[in-house]
Scaffold this motif. Structure first.
Motif, PDB file in Angstrom:
ATOM      1  N   PRO A   1       0.804  -1.242   0.000  1.00 40.92           N
ATOM      2  CA  PRO A   1       0.000   0.000   0.000  1.00 40.92           C
ATOM      3  C   PRO A   1       0.826   1.276   0.000  1.00 40.92           C
ATOM      4  O   PRO A   1       0.278   2.353  -0.217  1.00 40.92           O
ATOM      5  N   GLN A   2       2.129   1.175   0.230  1.00 36.94           N
ATOM      6  CA  GLN A   2       2.959   2.385   0.203  1.00 36.94           C
ATOM      7  C   GLN A   2       2.902   3.063  -1.167  1.00 36.94           C
ATOM      8  O   GLN A   2       3.047   4.282  -1.277  1.00 36.94           O
ATOM      9  N   LEU A   3       2.704   2.243  -2.216  1.00 34.42           N
ATOM     10  CA  LEU A   3       2.702   2.788  -3.573  1.00 34.42           C
ATOM     11  C   LEU A   3       1.535   3.731  -3.795  1.00 34.42           C
ATOM     12  O   LEU A   3       1.604   4.617  -4.653  1.00 34.42           O
ATOM     13  N   TYR A   4       0.450   3.561  -3.059  1.00 29.05           N
ATOM     14  CA  TYR A   4      -0.747   4.371  -3.286  1.00 29.05           C
ATOM     15  C   TYR A   4      -1.108   5.219  -2.071  1.00 29.05           C
ATOM     16  O   TYR A   4      -2.230   5.702  -1.951  1.00 29.05           O
ATOM     17  N   ASP A   5      -0.143   5.397  -1.194  1.00 30.60           N
ATOM     18  CA  ASP A   5      -0.352   6.228  -0.010  1.00 30.60           C
ATOM     19  C   ASP A   5      -0.117   7.693  -0.383  1.00 30.60           C
ATOM     20  O   ASP A   5       1.005   8.114  -0.650  1.00 30.60           O
ATOM     21  N   VAL A   6      -1.202   8.473  -0.440  1.00 28.78           N
ATOM     22  CA  VAL A   6      -1.100   9.866  -0.874  1.00 28.78           C
ATOM     23  C   VAL A   6      -0.329  10.729   0.119  1.00 28.78           C
ATOM     24  O   VAL A   6       0.145  11.814  -0.223  1.00 28.78           O
ATOM     25  N   ASN A   7      -0.200  10.249   1.361  1.00 36.07           N
ATOM     26  CA  ASN A   7       0.501  11.026   2.379  1.00 36.07           C
ATOM     27  C   ASN A   7       1.999  10.764   2.404  1.00 36.07           C
ATOM     28  O   ASN A   7       2.734  11.450   3.109  1.00 36.07           O
ATOM     29  N   MET A   8       2.447   9.777   1.649  1.00 30.86           N
ATOM     30  CA  MET A   8       3.863   9.427   1.679  1.00 30.86           C
ATOM     31  C   MET A   8       4.655  10.383   0.807  1.00 30.86           C
ATOM     32  O   MET A   8       4.226  10.762  -0.287  1.00 30.86           O
ATOM     33  N   ASP A   9       5.807  10.781   1.283  1.00 32.23           N
ATOM     34  CA  ASP A   9       6.671  11.685   0.535  1.00 32.23           C
ATOM     35  C   ASP A   9       7.102  11.027  -0.776  1.00 32.23           C
ATOM     36  O   ASP A   9       7.562   9.878  -0.795  1.00 32.23           O
ATOM     37  N   GLN A  10       6.957  11.759  -1.880  1.00 26.87           N
ATOM     38  CA  GLN A  10       7.247  11.197  -3.199  1.00 26.87           C
ATOM     39  C   GLN A  10       8.719  10.828  -3.348  1.00 26.87           C
ATOM     40  O   GLN A  10       9.050   9.812  -3.959  1.00 26.87           O
ATOM     41  N   ASP A  11       9.595  11.626  -2.809  1.00 32.94           N
ATOM     42  CA  ASP A  11      11.029  11.320  -2.914  1.00 32.94           C
ATOM     43  C   ASP A  11      11.387  10.047  -2.157  1.00 32.94           C
ATOM     44  O   ASP A  11      12.176   9.230  -2.635  1.00 32.94           O
ATOM     45  N   GLU A  12      10.786   9.865  -0.987  1.00 28.43           N
ATOM     46  CA  GLU A  12      11.039   8.654  -0.203  1.00 28.43           C
ATOM     47  C   GLU A  12      10.506   7.420  -0.921  1.00 28.43           C
ATOM     48  O   GLU A  12      11.158   6.368  -0.964  1.00 28.43           O
ATOM     49  N   LEU A  13       9.305   7.562  -1.502  1.00 23.73           N
ATOM     50  CA  LEU A  13       8.733   6.445  -2.251  1.00 23.73           C
ATOM     51  C   LEU A  13       9.607   6.085  -3.445  1.00 23.73           C
ATOM     52  O   LEU A  13       9.864   4.906  -3.723  1.00 23.73           O
ATOM     53  N   GLU A  14      10.080   7.095  -4.158  1.00 23.06           N
ATOM     54  CA  GLU A  14      10.938   6.845  -5.326  1.00 23.06           C
ATOM     55  C   GLU A  14      12.222   6.136  -4.905  1.00 23.06           C
ATOM     56  O   GLU A  14      12.689   5.220  -5.583  1.00 23.06           O
ATOM     57  N   LYS A  15      12.786   6.532  -3.760  1.00 22.93           N
ATOM     58  CA  LYS A  15      14.021   5.905  -3.282  1.00 22.93           C
ATOM     59  C   LYS A  15      13.784   4.421  -2.971  1.00 22.93           C
ATOM     60  O   LYS A  15      14.588   3.554  -3.316  1.00 22.93           O
ATOM     61  N   ARG A  16      12.652   4.108  -2.318  1.00 18.65           N
ATOM     62  CA  ARG A  16      12.352   2.721  -1.965  1.00 18.65           C
ATOM     63  C   ARG A  16      12.101   1.870  -3.208  1.00 18.65           C
ATOM     64  O   ARG A  16      12.555   0.725  -3.288  1.00 18.65           O
ATOM     65  N   VAL A  17      11.367   2.429  -4.155  1.00 21.69           N
ATOM     66  CA  VAL A  17      11.082   1.679  -5.383  1.00 21.69           C
ATOM     67  C   VAL A  17      12.371   1.346  -6.120  1.00 21.69           C
ATOM     68  O   VAL A  17      12.584   0.211  -6.568  1.00 21.69           O
ATOM     69  N   LYS A  18      13.265   2.303  -6.244  1.00 18.37           N
ATOM     70  CA  LYS A  18      14.507   2.066  -6.970  1.00 18.37           C
ATOM     71  C   LYS A  18      15.407   1.064  -6.260  1.00 18.37           C
ATOM     72  O   LYS A  18      16.107   0.271  -6.907  1.00 18.37           O
ATOM     73  N   GLN A  19      15.381   1.047  -4.928  1.00 14.72           N
ATOM     74  CA  GLN A  19      16.187   0.079  -4.194  1.00 14.72           C
ATOM     75  C   GLN A  19      15.660  -1.338  -4.391  1.00 14.72           C
ATOM     76  O   GLN A  19      16.420  -2.274  -4.653  1.00 14.72           O
ATOM     77  N   VAL A  20      14.324  -1.492  -4.272  1.00 17.66           N
ATOM     78  CA  VAL A  20      13.733  -2.814  -4.490  1.00 17.66           C
ATOM     79  C   VAL A  20      13.956  -3.263  -5.930  1.00 17.66           C
ATOM     80  O   VAL A  20      14.261  -4.430  -6.195  1.00 17.66           O
ATOM     81  N   LEU A  21      13.825  -2.347  -6.866  1.00 12.84           N
ATOM     82  CA  LEU A  21      14.031  -2.669  -8.280  1.00 12.84           C
ATOM     83  C   LEU A  21      15.459  -3.143  -8.525  1.00 12.84           C
ATOM     84  O   LEU A  21      15.703  -4.125  -9.240  1.00 12.84           O
ATOM     85  N   LYS A  22      16.418  -2.491  -7.890  1.00 15.18           N
ATOM     86  CA  LYS A  22      17.821  -2.880  -8.038  1.00 15.18           C
ATOM     87  C   LYS A  22      18.057  -4.278  -7.470  1.00 15.18           C
ATOM     88  O   LYS A  22      18.757  -5.106  -8.083  1.00 15.18           O
ATOM     89  N   ASP A  23      17.454  -4.579  -6.310  1.00 17.07           N
ATOM     90  CA  ASP A  23      17.623  -5.894  -5.692  1.00 17.07           C
ATOM     91  C   ASP A  23      17.014  -6.996  -6.549  1.00 17.07           C
ATOM     92  O   ASP A  23      17.610  -8.066  -6.731  1.00 17.07           O
ATOM     93  N   VAL A  24      15.822  -6.732  -7.095  1.00 13.82           N
ATOM     94  CA  VAL A  24      15.145  -7.755  -7.893  1.00 13.82           C
ATOM     95  C   VAL A  24      15.906  -8.015  -9.188  1.00 13.82           C
ATOM     96  O   VAL A  24      16.070  -9.171  -9.601  1.00 13.82           O
ATOM     97  N   LEU A  25      16.376  -6.962  -9.842  1.00 17.76           N
ATOM     98  CA  LEU A  25      17.138  -7.145 -11.082  1.00 17.76           C
ATOM     99  C   LEU A  25      18.440  -7.888 -10.815  1.00 17.76           C
ATOM    100  O   LEU A  25      18.885  -8.718 -11.618  1.00 17.76           O
ATOM    101  N   GLY A  26      19.067  -7.625  -9.677  1.00 19.21           N
ATOM    102  CA  GLY A  26      20.319  -8.291  -9.350  1.00 19.21           C
ATOM    103  C   GLY A  26      20.150  -9.769  -9.069  1.00 19.21           C
ATOM    104  O   GLY A  26      21.107 -10.544  -9.164  1.00 19.21           O
ATOM    105  N   ALA A  27      18.920 -10.169  -8.702  1.00 23.37           N
ATOM    106  CA  ALA A  27      18.666 -11.575  -8.370  1.00 23.37           C
ATOM    107  C   ALA A  27      18.237 -12.397  -9.575  1.00 23.37           C
ATOM    108  O   ALA A  27      17.914 -13.576  -9.428  1.00 23.37           O
ATOM    109  N   GLN A  28      18.227 -11.814 -10.772  1.00 25.14           N
ATOM    110  CA  GLN A  28      17.797 -12.550 -11.957  1.00 25.14           C
ATOM    111  C   GLN A  28      18.801 -13.636 -12.328  1.00 25.14           C
ATOM    112  O   GLN A  28      20.018 -13.436 -12.246  1.00 25.14           O
ATOM    113  N   ASP A  29      18.273 -14.807 -12.743  1.00 27.92           N
ATOM    114  CA  ASP A  29      19.141 -15.921 -13.136  1.00 27.92           C
ATOM    115  C   ASP A  29      19.880 -15.614 -14.431  1.00 27.92           C
ATOM    116  O   ASP A  29      21.066 -15.906 -14.563  1.00 27.92           O
TER     117      ASP A  29
END
Length: 494
Positions: free
Chosen positions: A91-119
Motif C-alpha cells: 500500500p505504500q505505492l498508493y499512499d497519498v501522504n507518503m513523501d514522493q522522494d522517499e517512495l521513489e528511493k524505496r522503489v529504486k532500491q527494491v528494483l535494483k535488488d530484484v534485477l540483481g537476483a535474476q538468473d
C-alpha cells in the motif's frame, strides 16, 4: 580469432569461394549484427541493415523470431518485477501522504535488488529499459509518462490499450507506445482518479479528474467505451502563458491586450467563449492575471487548473457523488456559497448548467469583475447558450427577463477559436450593449481579419483588428478610475 564480419569480407574477396560459402557468411554476419542489436540496441527489434546484399527470407524470419522472443522475455521480466514490487511495497505505492522522494528511493532500491537476483544476465541497455519502464509504471503513468514530461506535447489521448495519440503544436500525431493490456490501462486510470478521492467502475464509468500538477483528465471505461478504456489528459503548463506570450503567438495584438487589461481592472463582467480545446482556460488565466493584488478572488472549477498568482485567492472544486449516490457538490452549489464569502471577484472555470442563473445574479448584485467560460461557436451563440442554461434551472422565467438579465450583467464577450493549422486565436472581442425589443444587441470592438489568407504551410496570415467603434462601457471604466487610450480603437485595416 577473426570476427564474423572479417570472415565475410574474406569470403567476398576470395574468388574461389562457392556461392554457398558466401551466402553462409552473409547470413552469419547478419545474425551477428542482429544479436548485437538485441543485446545492445536502444529499442529491441530495430531494423538491421546489411551491406552484404539481399538476405534469405528464412534468415529474416529467424531474426524476427529472435527479436520477438527477446521482447517477450523482457515483458515477462517486467511483469514479475512489477509483482515483486507490489508484494514488497504494497500500500505504500498508493499512499497519498507518503513523501514522493522517499517512495521513489524505496522503489529504486527494491528494483535494483530484484534485477540483481535474476538468473539470466541482462545487457546494460535492457537493464536501463526495464528500469525506466517499471519506474514510469510504478511512480508515474506507465507508457504515457514520457509524453507527460515532453514540453512539446499538449494533450495525450489513449483510445484503448494499444492506440495512443498526441497533440503536438496543435496537430494530432500517433505515438509509438502502448499499454500491456486493458488491465494495465485500467490500473493507470485508477491510480490517477484515486489520488483525488474519485472513482471509476461499471456503476460510474465516466470520471473527470486531474493530475497532481493540475493537468485535466477524463476517463471513460467499458461498457461505455466499446473498444477499451479511453483516457484523455490535457496537460497543465508548469509555466503559465502571459499576455505577452499570447501577443507573441499571434493570439492577441498589443492593442487588444491593453484593452482587455483595462476591462479587467475596470471590473467589467467578462465571458470567455469558444469550442473545446480553443484555449479558453489559458485566456481565462491571462485575464485573471490582470486583477489587482488587493482583491479577494474566489475560483470555482470542476477540476482545479487555474493558476492565479495573487495573494488572496480561495480555490473551490466541485465533488461527485459517493458510492451511495450522496454528497455531490456541483458548480451551482459553489457559486451560491461563494456569495457568502465576501468575494471581490468570482471566477468560474466553466459554466455548463443551471449555475448560469446564479452566475448572472452574482454579476447583477454587486460582484462586478466576475469572469467565466462558456462553450459556444460565437458571441451571439454564447448568449443563446447562456439563455438555454438558465432555463435548465427550472425557474420558468420568461425569455425576455433572461435576456434583460444577460444584457445587464455581461459587459464583454471574448471569443476564441482553434484554426485548422492548430493555432489558437481570439477572433472576437465583443461588447454586450443593451436590449432592443426582444434582442440583446452586440457590438464588435475587435474582430479577426481573415482576408490575408494562408501561407504555404497552411498557417493563417490574419490578425485581430480594431473595428474603429468605441464601446459604450468606457464610462463604467471611468467610474473605476480606469482610462483607455482612444487610439486603441482606431480602425487598422478592416
Amino acid at each position: 580469432m577473426s570476427s564474423l564480419g572479417d570472415r565475410l569480407a574474406k569470403a567476398k574477396a576470395d574468388a574461389s569461394a562457392t556461392p554457398e560459402d558466401r551466402e553462409a557468411a552473409a547470413s552469419a554476419a547478419v545474425l551477428a549484427t542482429t544479436a548485437a542489436a538485441i543485446g545492445d540496441a536502444e529499442a529491441p527489434g530495430r531494423r538491421v541493415a546489411s551491406a552484404s546484399g539481399p538476405v534469405d527470407p528464412s534468415v529474416t524470419r529467424r531474426l524476427a523470431h529472435a527479436a520477438s522472443q527477446h521482447q517477450d522475455r523482457l515483458e515477462e521480466l517486467k511483469g514479475s518485477i512489477h509483482g515483486e514490487l507490489l508484494r514488497q511495497l504494497g500500500p505504500q505505492l498508493y499512499d497519498v501522504n507518503m513523501d514522493q522522494d522517499e517512495l521513489e528511493k524505496r522503489v529504486k532500491q527494491v528494483l535494483k535488488d530484484v534485477l540483481g537476483a535474476q538468473d539470466r544476465p541482462l545487457s546494460n541497455s535492457d537493464r536501463n529499459q526495464v528500469t525506466l519502464e517499471i519506474t514510469d509504471d510504478i511512480l508515474g503513468y506507465g507508457p504515457i509518462e514520457p509524453f507527460l514530461r515532453d514540453p512539446d506535447v499538449t494533450e495525450v489521448m489513449v483510445n484503448g490499450a494499444d492506440n495512443v495519440w498526441l497533440e503536438k503544436r496543435g496537430r494530432l500525431v500517433w505515438a509509438d507506445a502502448k499499454f500491456t493490456d486493458e488491465t494495465h490501462l485500467r490500473r493507470t486510470i485508477d491510480k490517477i482518479v484515486s489520488r483525488i478521492g474519485r472513482r471509476v467502475d461499471e456503476s460510474s464509468p465516466m470520471v473527470d479528474a486531474r493530475l497532481p500538477d493540475g493537468s485535466r483528465v477524463n476517463a471513460v471505461i467499458p461498457p461505455l467505451a466499446i473498444d477499451g478504456s479511453a483516457l484523455t489528459i490535457r496537460k497543465f503548463s508548469a509555466d503559465p502563458l502571459t499576455a505577452a506570450d499570447l501577443v507573441a503567438f499571434g493570439s492577441l495584438t498589443q492593442r487588444s491586450s491593453e484593452f482587455l487589461d483595462a476591462c479587467v481592472r475596470g471590473k467589467l463582467n467578462i465571458v470567455v467563449s469558444g469550442s473545446t480545446g480553443a484555449g479558453k482556460t489559458t485566456t481565462l488565466n491571462v485575464l485573471s492575471s490582470f486583477i489587482p493584488g488587493d482583491e479577494r478572488i474566489v475560483t470555482i472549477e470542476d477540476a482545479a487548473e487555474l493558476q492565479l498568482h495573487q495573494e488572496h485567492v480561495v480555490r473551490l472544486e466541485s465533488r461527485p457523488a459517493n458510492l451511495e449516490g450522496r454528497g455531490a457538490v456541483d458548480i451551482r452549489d459553489l457559486v451560491i456559497n461563494s456569495l457568502r464569502m465576501r468575494p471581490d471577484r468570482i471566477i468560474v472555470g466553466e459554466v455548463r448548467d443551471a449555475s448560469a442563473l446564479d452566475m448572472l445574479q452574482a454579476m447583477n448584485t454587486g460582484h462586478d469583475g466576475s469572469i467565466c467560460t462558456v462553450h459556444s461557436n460565437g458571441p451571439r451563440d454564447t448568449l443563446s447558450r447562456i439563455e438555454t442554461m438558465v432555463l435548465m434551472a427550472g425557474m420558468d422565467l420568461p425569455v425576455k427577463a433572461i435576456r434583460e438579465q444577460m444584457a445587464s450583467a455581461i459587459d464583454l464577450i471574448v471569443h476564441q477559436s482553434r484554426f485548422k493549422d492548430g493555432s489558437r486565436h481570439i477572433t472576437h472581442i465583443t461588447e454586450v450593449e443593451r436590449m432592443e425589443g426582444d434582442v440583446v444587441t452586440l457590438q464588435d470592438v475587435f474582430v479577426f481579419d481573415h482576408s490575408a489568407g494562408f501561407d504555404e504551410d497552411g498557417r493563417s496570415r490574419g490578425r485581430l483588428r480594431s473595428t474603429g467603434l468605441r464601446p459604450k462601457f468606457l464610462e463604467k471604466l471611468a467610474y473605476s478610475n480606469v482610462t483607455v487610450d482612444p487610439t486603441l480603437f482606431a480602425a487598422d485595416g478592416l
